[in-house]
Design an enzyme around this catalytic site. Sequence first.
Site, PDB file in Angstrom:
ATOM      1  CG  HIS A   1      -0.204  10.637  -1.600  1.00  0.00           C
ATOM      2  ND1 HIS A   1      -0.352   9.977  -0.404  1.00  0.00           N
ATOM      3  CD2 HIS A   1      -0.090   9.665  -2.526  1.00  0.00           C
ATOM      4  CE1 HIS A   1      -0.306   8.667  -0.597  1.00  0.00           C
ATOM      5  NE2 HIS A   1      -0.159   8.445  -1.886  1.00  0.00           N
TER       6      HIS A   1
ATOM      7  CG  HIS B   1      -2.052   5.821  -6.046  1.00  0.00           C
ATOM      8  ND1 HIS B   1      -0.801   5.370  -6.394  1.00  0.00           N
ATOM      9  CD2 HIS B   1      -1.907   6.335  -4.796  1.00  0.00           C
ATOM     10  CE1 HIS B   1       0.045   5.593  -5.398  1.00  0.00           C
ATOM     11  NE2 HIS B   1      -0.603   6.188  -4.415  1.00  0.00           N
TER      12      HIS B   1
ATOM     13  CD  GLU C   1      -1.732   4.919  -0.832  1.00  0.00           C
ATOM     14  OE1 GLU C   1      -1.443   5.817  -1.641  1.00  0.00           O
ATOM     15  OE2 GLU C   1      -0.910   4.361  -0.093  1.00  0.00           O
TER      16      GLU C   1
HETATM   17 CO    CO Z   1       0.201   6.510  -2.491  1.00  0.00          CO
END
Ligand code: CO
Length: 134
Positions: A7, A79, A130
């Site tokens: 994502h 992020h 991440e």
């Molecule tokens: Co995230």
Amino acid sequence: MLGRLNHVALVVPDLAAASALYRDTLGARVSAPQALPEHGVTVVFVELPNTKVELLEPLGENSTIRGFLEKNPSGGMHHICYEVEDIVAAREQLKAAGARVLGDDEPKIGAHGKPVLFLHPKDFMGTLVELEQV
Ligand code: CO
């Protein structure tokens, strides 16, 4: 090491307005808001055919994304999340290469119920990264 793009996360000042924009104007499938107090965010998942966008709004006074919104009042990209097969192996490989892991080095359970780690943006050209074990 890197697998799929899991994502991209956007911090938004108004989650209801952002959800409506993605659902009504952009025609995307948008989840109901989900409060994640342990992460200090309320999140909406925008489901795209090949990946997800997460819309994040601060939850609680100590939310780590409050400062981001103060610096970027209209919101912005927060992020990017890549999938890895083995998060501890990925962490060790990255630390050996000099990358910094945020927090106490231990994977936390993220918004999808899977272990995640965050990597210092200064080590990745200004982008908070991440990693999620899938
Ligand atoms: Co995230």
